[in-house]
Design an enzyme around this catalytic site. Structure first.
Site, PDB file in Angstrom:
ATOM      1  N   ASP A   1     -37.042  22.057 -20.007  1.00 21.59           N
ATOM      2  CA  ASP A   1     -35.763  22.189 -19.314  1.00 21.59           C
ATOM      3  C   ASP A   1     -36.005  22.548 -17.844  1.00 21.59           C
ATOM      4  O   ASP A   1     -37.029  22.165 -17.271  1.00 21.59           O
ATOM      5  CB  ASP A   1     -34.924  23.268 -20.016  1.00 21.59           C
ATOM      6  CG  ASP A   1     -33.437  22.958 -20.023  1.00 21.59           C
ATOM      7  OD1 ASP A   1     -32.834  22.978 -18.931  1.00 21.59           O
ATOM      8  OD2 ASP A   1     -32.878  22.701 -21.098  1.00 21.59           O
TER       9      ASP A   1
ATOM     10  N   HIS B   1     -29.566  26.227 -16.674  1.00 19.83           N
ATOM     11  CA  HIS B   1     -29.453  25.482 -17.928  1.00 19.83           C
ATOM     12  C   HIS B   1     -30.498  25.927 -18.948  1.00 19.83           C
ATOM     13  O   HIS B   1     -30.180  26.215 -20.108  1.00 19.83           O
ATOM     14  CB  HIS B   1     -29.594  23.992 -17.628  1.00 19.83           C
ATOM     15  CG  HIS B   1     -29.253  23.084 -18.760  1.00 19.83           C
ATOM     16  ND1 HIS B   1     -30.179  22.696 -19.702  1.00 19.83           N
ATOM     17  CD2 HIS B   1     -28.095  22.475 -19.104  1.00 19.83           C
ATOM     18  CE1 HIS B   1     -29.602  21.878 -20.577  1.00 19.83           C
ATOM     19  NE2 HIS B   1     -28.340  21.730 -20.241  1.00 19.83           N
TER      20      HIS B   1
ATOM     21  N   ASN C   1     -23.323  13.497 -23.779  1.00 21.96           N
ATOM     22  CA  ASN C   1     -21.971  13.981 -23.487  1.00 21.96           C
ATOM     23  C   ASN C   1     -21.028  12.933 -22.929  1.00 21.96           C
ATOM     24  O   ASN C   1     -20.102  13.269 -22.194  1.00 21.96           O
ATOM     25  CB  ASN C   1     -22.042  15.146 -22.482  1.00 21.96           C
ATOM     26  CG  ASN C   1     -22.702  16.376 -23.072  1.00 21.96           C
ATOM     27  OD1 ASN C   1     -22.750  16.534 -24.275  1.00 21.96           O
ATOM     28  ND2 ASN C   1     -23.210  17.237 -22.215  1.00 21.96           N
TER      29      ASN C   1
ATOM     30  N   SER D   1     -25.964  19.961 -25.066  1.00 19.32           N
ATOM     31  CA  SER D   1     -27.105  20.802 -24.690  1.00 19.32           C
ATOM     32  C   SER D   1     -27.018  22.170 -25.345  1.00 19.32           C
ATOM     33  O   SER D   1     -28.035  22.800 -25.648  1.00 19.32           O
ATOM     34  CB  SER D   1     -27.144  20.996 -23.169  1.00 19.32           C
ATOM     35  OG  SER D   1     -27.645  19.875 -22.510  1.00 19.32           O
TER      36      SER D   1
END
Length: 380
Positions: free
Chosen positions: A132, A165, A256, A319
């Site tokens: 990430d 994130h 998404n 996520s």
């Protein structure tokens, strides 16, 4: 050669160099290939030993790169694509910090009934890599379980998160701060930051491949992949296949875009466990991709977790659903770390609770752990 190496590219170079990903055939003579790369003017910058890939750079007008791609040791050549983290549907950037004195276990962790198995397992000893934007290792909810990692973008630097994130994802997996209301699904699992995405949430394919190679080298049990791409990459497919054969469980976001019948890569690869998002009322999130290739669902809306500057933030997206599944996998492996990825997949699918009219279920830690003994006997 048994170890990976790479040379950070010089960003101050006047002439912009292009990168290509060279997948070598099994049994290739690496030393000869590297030597011939240099002779043709292509600079090798990384060799990923576990997945048999060389990353090379060359100037745009350099025709020898074409000859190198046709070398007998090369299986295929790909450009270095850009990949983005699976963008959160709701960012709530104007109200990022909050702490609740009333809720100690986030609703998503409660919904998958993780706390009901903590008397038996909390994921202790299970190594989870979060590929990430990095992780804020000093966050109070992260620090107890943070075990290090790597900064793929700048190997001499720590994998610090400047986006948020990765820190949010890590908090959902194994956060441990009841005071902040951040308790992860597996509150004793070991978290490793594998920073392949920059502060803007984007990465090169070569960085992602390097991240997977690192996970294989360092014997990770689980890889959390809260990112996606629409285009297929054969190099990424190969890396995923190698990691799967090594016994690493990989969990990925469906995406998404709110699509029905199409999900992102790497979730679309059969070796990964693809996750879509559900809301507090157990309905499928409007933003979540769904359809063929999705394995399970998990909470992904209004998920509170760790954020930058030792704060807390609520976010939504597939996520956010993925780390709930990564945490449950850690709980399962905490009871039996001999299970292979397909046994884990079978267990999750078999014990999930059906939602709406979809042939997909919401993951459930209690049922998964109860069924563990039966699944362990299966020969897969």
């Amino acid at each position: 050669m048994t170890q990976s190496w790479w040379t950070p590219s010089n960003s101050s170079r006047r002439v912009k160099r292009l990168r290509r990903i060279y997948n070598l055939k099994e049994g290739s003579q690496l030393d000869r290939y590297i030597r011939e790369m240099r002779q043709l003017g292509v600079r090798p910058v990384r060799f990923l030993a576990e997945i048999g890939i060389v990353i090379g750079e060359y100037t745009p007008d350099h025709q020898s790169e074409i000859r190198l791609g046709k070398h007998p040791d090369v299986e295929l050549v790909e450009p270095d694509l850009r990949i983005t983290i699976t963008e959160p549907y709701l960012n709530n950037s104007n109200s990022t910090s909050f702490a609740s004195p009333y809720v100690t276990v986030p609703w998503g962790v409660q919904r998958v009934e993780a706390e009901k198995v903590w008397g038996r397992t909390k994921g202790k000893g299970i190594k989870i890599a979060v590929i990430d934007t990095g992780i804020d290792s000093e966050h109070p909810a992260i620090k107890p379980n943070f075990r290090g990692g790597v900064n793929i973008l700048s190997p001499s630097s720590t994998p610090m998160d400047y986006n948020g994130h990765g820190t949010h994802v890590a908090g959902t997996i194994s956060g441990r701060s009841s005071e902040m209301g951040i308790i992860g699904v597996a509150p004793k699992a070991s978290i490793y930051a594998v920073k392949a995405f920059n502060r803007k949430g984007s990465a090169n394919l070569s960085d992602l491949l390097t991240a997977i190679n690192w996970c294989i080298e360092n014997n990770m049990n689980v890889i959390n992949m809260s990112f996606g791409m629409e285009k297929v990459s054969e190099s990424l497919r190969h890396a995923i296949q190698v990691a799967h054969k090594k016994g690493i469980v990989m969990i990925a976001a469906s995406g998404n875009q709110g699509l029905n019948g199409r999900i992102d890569y790497p979730a679309r690869f059969p070796e990964t466990i693809a996750v879509m998002s559900v809301s507090m009322d157990n309905g499928i999130s409007s933003f979540s991709n769904r359809g063929k290739g999705v394995d399970v669902a998990a909470p992904g809306e209004k998920i509170p977790s760790a954020w930058l500057n030792q704060t807390k933030k609520e976010m939504s997206g597939t996520s956010m659903a993925v780390p709930h599944v990564s945490g449950i996998v850690a709980l399962i492996l905490g009871l039996d770390n001999t299970l292979n990825p397909e046994q884990i997949r079978y267990l999750l699918l078999r014990t999930s609770r059906r939602i709406e009219a979809e042939d997909i279920g919401l993951v459930n830690a209690v049922q998964a752990c109860k069924s563990l003994q039966k699944v362990a006997r299966r020969s897969l």
